[in-house]
Design an enzyme around this catalytic site. Structure first.
Site, PDB file in Angstrom:
ATOM      1  N   HIS A 100       4.527 -16.067 -58.836  1.00  0.00           N
ATOM      2  CA  HIS A 100       5.071 -14.768 -58.454  1.00  0.00           C
ATOM      3  C   HIS A 100       6.514 -14.667 -58.940  1.00  0.00           C
ATOM      4  O   HIS A 100       7.043 -15.604 -59.541  1.00  0.00           O
ATOM      5  CB  HIS A 100       4.906 -14.488 -56.958  1.00  0.00           C
ATOM      6  CG  HIS A 100       5.619 -15.442 -56.035  1.00  0.00           C
ATOM      7  ND1 HIS A 100       6.984 -15.629 -56.056  1.00  0.00           N
ATOM      8  CD2 HIS A 100       5.154 -16.273 -55.070  1.00  0.00           C
ATOM      9  CE1 HIS A 100       7.326 -16.510 -55.136  1.00  0.00           C
ATOM     10  NE2 HIS A 100       6.226 -16.939 -54.535  1.00  0.00           N
ATOM     11  N   HIS A 138       9.108 -17.517 -58.542  1.00  0.00           N
ATOM     12  CA  HIS A 138       9.018 -18.654 -59.473  1.00  0.00           C
ATOM     13  C   HIS A 138       9.623 -18.276 -60.825  1.00  0.00           C
ATOM     14  O   HIS A 138      10.331 -19.059 -61.454  1.00  0.00           O
ATOM     15  CB  HIS A 138       7.559 -19.079 -59.674  1.00  0.00           C
ATOM     16  CG  HIS A 138       6.844 -19.377 -58.386  1.00  0.00           C
ATOM     17  ND1 HIS A 138       5.752 -18.668 -57.974  1.00  0.00           N
ATOM     18  CD2 HIS A 138       7.097 -20.289 -57.416  1.00  0.00           C
ATOM     19  CE1 HIS A 138       5.340 -19.133 -56.802  1.00  0.00           C
ATOM     20  NE2 HIS A 138       6.147 -20.110 -56.442  1.00  0.00           N
ATOM     21  N   CYS A 181       3.376 -29.308 -41.624  1.00  0.00           N
ATOM     22  CA  CYS A 181       3.191 -27.917 -42.072  1.00  0.00           C
ATOM     23  C   CYS A 181       2.654 -27.957 -43.492  1.00  0.00           C
ATOM     24  O   CYS A 181       3.343 -28.423 -44.412  1.00  0.00           O
ATOM     25  CB  CYS A 181       4.503 -27.134 -42.022  1.00  0.00           C
ATOM     26  SG  CYS A 181       4.345 -25.526 -42.839  1.00  0.00           S
ATOM     27  N   CYS A 216       4.810 -25.948 -46.075  1.00  0.00           N
ATOM     28  CA  CYS A 216       5.989 -26.670 -46.585  1.00  0.00           C
ATOM     29  C   CYS A 216       5.598 -27.989 -47.215  1.00  0.00           C
ATOM     30  O   CYS A 216       6.416 -28.600 -47.906  1.00  0.00           O
ATOM     31  CB  CYS A 216       6.964 -27.000 -45.455  1.00  0.00           C
ATOM     32  SG  CYS A 216       7.723 -25.598 -44.665  1.00  0.00           S
ATOM     33  N   CYS A 251       6.189 -22.874 -37.785  1.00  0.00           N
ATOM     34  CA  CYS A 251       7.124 -23.100 -38.883  1.00  0.00           C
ATOM     35  C   CYS A 251       7.797 -21.768 -39.195  1.00  0.00           C
ATOM     36  O   CYS A 251       7.110 -20.784 -39.476  1.00  0.00           O
ATOM     37  CB  CYS A 251       6.377 -23.608 -40.121  1.00  0.00           C
ATOM     38  SG  CYS A 251       7.360 -23.441 -41.622  1.00  0.00           S
ATOM     39  N   HIS A 283       6.801 -20.283 -42.712  1.00  0.00           N
ATOM     40  CA  HIS A 283       5.428 -19.844 -42.999  1.00  0.00           C
ATOM     41  C   HIS A 283       4.748 -19.106 -41.850  1.00  0.00           C
ATOM     42  O   HIS A 283       3.616 -18.646 -42.000  1.00  0.00           O
ATOM     43  CB  HIS A 283       4.580 -21.050 -43.433  1.00  0.00           C
ATOM     44  CG  HIS A 283       5.040 -21.617 -44.745  1.00  0.00           C
ATOM     45  ND1 HIS A 283       5.927 -22.653 -44.834  1.00  0.00           N
ATOM     46  CD2 HIS A 283       4.771 -21.233 -46.008  1.00  0.00           C
ATOM     47  CE1 HIS A 283       6.181 -22.893 -46.112  1.00  0.00           C
ATOM     48  NE2 HIS A 283       5.499 -22.060 -46.848  1.00  0.00           N
ATOM     49  N   LYS A 287      11.722 -12.553 -48.060  1.00  0.00           N
ATOM     50  CA  LYS A 287      11.559 -13.500 -49.153  1.00  0.00           C
ATOM     51  C   LYS A 287      10.219 -13.198 -49.826  1.00  0.00           C
ATOM     52  O   LYS A 287       9.233 -12.933 -49.163  1.00  0.00           O
ATOM     53  CB  LYS A 287      11.552 -14.927 -48.592  1.00  0.00           C
ATOM     54  CG  LYS A 287      11.398 -15.957 -49.691  1.00  0.00           C
ATOM     55  CD  LYS A 287      11.203 -17.354 -49.129  1.00  0.00           C
ATOM     56  CE  LYS A 287      10.889 -18.294 -50.260  1.00  0.00           C
ATOM     57  NZ  LYS A 287       9.759 -19.165 -50.025  1.00  0.00           N
ATOM     58  N   LYS A 338       3.699 -15.450 -51.266  1.00  0.00           N
ATOM     59  CA  LYS A 338       2.307 -15.057 -51.097  1.00  0.00           C
ATOM     60  C   LYS A 338       1.982 -14.912 -49.623  1.00  0.00           C
ATOM     61  O   LYS A 338       1.338 -13.957 -49.221  1.00  0.00           O
ATOM     62  CB  LYS A 338       1.401 -16.127 -51.709  1.00  0.00           C
ATOM     63  CG  LYS A 338       0.978 -15.793 -53.137  1.00  0.00           C
ATOM     64  CD  LYS A 338      -0.097 -14.730 -53.142  1.00  0.00           C
ATOM     65  CE  LYS A 338      -0.608 -14.318 -54.457  1.00  0.00           C
ATOM     66  NZ  LYS A 338      -0.120 -13.431 -55.348  1.00  0.00           N
TER      67      LYS A 338
END
Ligand code: MSP
Length: 505
Positions: free
Chosen positions: A17, A20, A125, A128, A142, A145, A294, A297
């Site tokens: 995405h 990256h 997690c 992570c 977390c 996430h 942020k 996905k």
């Protein structure tokens, strides 16, 4: 001089995405810039394949893990070329060269007495790919996430990170620019000062990964495998060559703050244990936030960089990434900003300037760039500033500051055309020398802008030089006033960034 830059190796549990693409673009800007300076440069990127989340996605698709990563890695491998990023190697952690190197690396840590066996009982997690303590969770979840970590209880091998606390603090004290920007370094220092816990470097319940050399029944924990890529790649990127001696002392790691602890704490400690020197520098950039969230996905706001490239081109995406948010800070951006910068800055400031300049040289001087340099102008001063200070900016990873500085030059040229009004000068034969000077300065200013912008706009910069009949060379020493080559072939250039209608939908 040498320069070695890395991006994180990205997880292949999904497609790339925009987040990256952001890091890869930044690394490419730095790599290209250092190449322009005549430095021997190595740019590494790649993929992290042995994560639990990767293994689970493969299972959910009914594929073997290897089969799955073989398929999806192609989508990742094609990302850098689509971004106009010129990498020197693309590493996959399932590469045989990497796997063998990791086993040897971990064996060194083991032989050094830094590994012991214990039972891990705690939370993990999968998002992570990290073990979590209760106090890192918010409402039991977390915070990155928004998921509850899983309870894991298994016999694992642990790395004695706690034994490295003092050595790490000494290293941080000796190397004030080890982690950049400074506010991130402070985060690292205060975390380490608070005490370090040993961490598990193996997984017993997962068949997917690199088997430990001293216990084939367990695989390396994904981070104990992935971090090593930065070093392993140097041993097999060029068959028959070992690039470690040349490049390892020059390595700069680039990433966002999500993985800062792994890189600034775990990784230097592992390197010290295995008998290697620590990285030269670690630069932590901010998150690119879209509408304050942020991009990721799991939050459902991932933007496909390939779609943006299809619409605006890779150079416009690169330019927007460099300018939308100050590199190193978190920043909110809107994707519509790309359209805006495409039109206003790339289309008008740069593209129109080239079209007008070349058209005037063709019309008023039959395609020959007239005149020569005139010392002492504002233009000369601005070019000297770019020559000296863009280097300084980029040595400090200030990708945004450097392009701002170059754009000051581009804006100056635009003001200069308006002020000098060459179309008026052209009507008066007695102003011929003045017109020559204006055309020369515009062409030279554009030539310098193209060279300085090459790291950001690698597709566009050669087009500018070609339109001006100049050699297509990007050595930094050419960023100097008065180095136009004589030419008689300048013709009106087509738009660099053609206008198009952006649909409102
Ligand atoms: N596989 C690990 C890294 C191992 S490196 C030895 C990993 N992979 S990841 O796919 O999650 O990539 C995380 C990195 O992607 C970030 O550190 C950053 O470089 C980049 N980004 C992901 N989302 C981003 C934004 N929204 N904004 C900026 N960078 C982003 O962690």
């Amino acid at each position: 001089m040498r320069f070695y830059v890395t991006t994180p190796i990205y997880y292949v549990n999904d497609k790339p995405h925009l987040g990256h693409a952001y890091t890869t673009i930044a690394a490419d800007i730095l790599a290209r810039h250092h190449r322009q300076r005549g430095e021997e440069t190595f740019f590494l990127t790649g993929v992290d394949e042995h994560a639990t989340k990767v293994w689970r996605v493969a299972e959910s698709q009914g594929l073997g893990a290897q089969e799955y990563v073989d398929q999806i890695s192609d989508a990742w491998r094609s990302l850098p070329p689509r971004l106009n990023a010129e990498t020197d190697f693309f590493i996959r952690t399932s590469d045989e060269g990497h796997k063998a190197f990791v086993r040897e690396f971990l064996q060194r840590i083991y032989d050094n007495g830094d590994v012991y066996e214990d039972v891990y009982a705690g939370l993990y997690c999968v998002g992570c790919e990290a073990f979590k303590t209760e106090d890192e969770l918010v409402d039991g979840k977390c915070p990155l996430h928004s998921t509850e970590p899983e309870w894991i209880e298994e016999k694992n091998y642990f790395f004695r990170l706690s034994a490295y606390q003092d050595k790490l603090l000494e290293l941080y004290a000796e190397r004030p620019d080890f982690v950049q920007p400074p506010f991130r370094f402070n985060e690292v220092k205060s975390f380490v000062s608070g005490g370090l816990r040993d961490f598990s470097i193996s997984r017993a319940g997962q068949p997917w990964g690199i088997p430990l050399p001293w216990d084939e029944g367990q695989v390396a924990y994904v981070w104990a495998d992935a971090l090593v890529n930065y070093l392993s790649a140097l041993t097999f990127a060029r068959p028959g060559e070992d690039l470690r001696e040349a490049f390892w002392p020059e390595v700069r790691h680039l990433m966002a703050q999500d993985i800062l602890r792994f890189h600034c704490i775990y990784w230097p400690a592992m390197l010290l244990s295995a008998g290697y020197s620590v990285p030269k520098q670690i630069f932590i950039h901010g998150y690119l936030l879209l509408d304050d969230l942020k991009i990721s996905k799991s939050l459902g706001n991932a933007v496909d960089p390939l779609e943006l490239i299809d619409t605006y081109g890779a150079d416009a995406l690169r330019f927007w990434c460099a300018r939308a948010v100050s590199f190193g800070q978190d920043g909110s951006a809107s994707v519509s900003g790309i359209a805006d910068r495409y039109e206003r800055e790339l289309g008008n400031d740069l593209g129109n300037l080239l079209s007008r300049t070349t058209a005037m040289i063709a019309r008023y001087r039959d395609g020959a760039i007239p005149g020569g340099p005139a010392a002492g102008s504002e233009l000369e001063g601005l070019i000297a500033d770019v020559h000296t200070n863009v280097l300084r900016d980029l040595d400090g990873f200030d990708i945004t500051g450097a392009v701002d500085r170059i754009w000051t030059l581009v804006r100056h040229l635009n003001r200069y055309v308006t002020e000098q009004a060459p179309w008026t000068l052209a009507k008066d034969e007695s102003k011929a020398a003045e017109l020559d000077q204006v055309l020369y300065d515009l062409a030279d200013g554009l030539r310098v802008s193209a060279i300085a912008l090459w790291a950001y706009l690698p597709e566009t910069a050669p087009k500018i030089l070609e339109a001006l009949g100049q050699p297509v060379a990007f050595d930094w020493e050419l960023v100097e006033y008065g180095r136009l080559e004589p030419t008689t072939s300048v013709a009106a250039a087509p738009p660099l960034f053609p206008r198009f209608e952006v649909s409102a939908a």
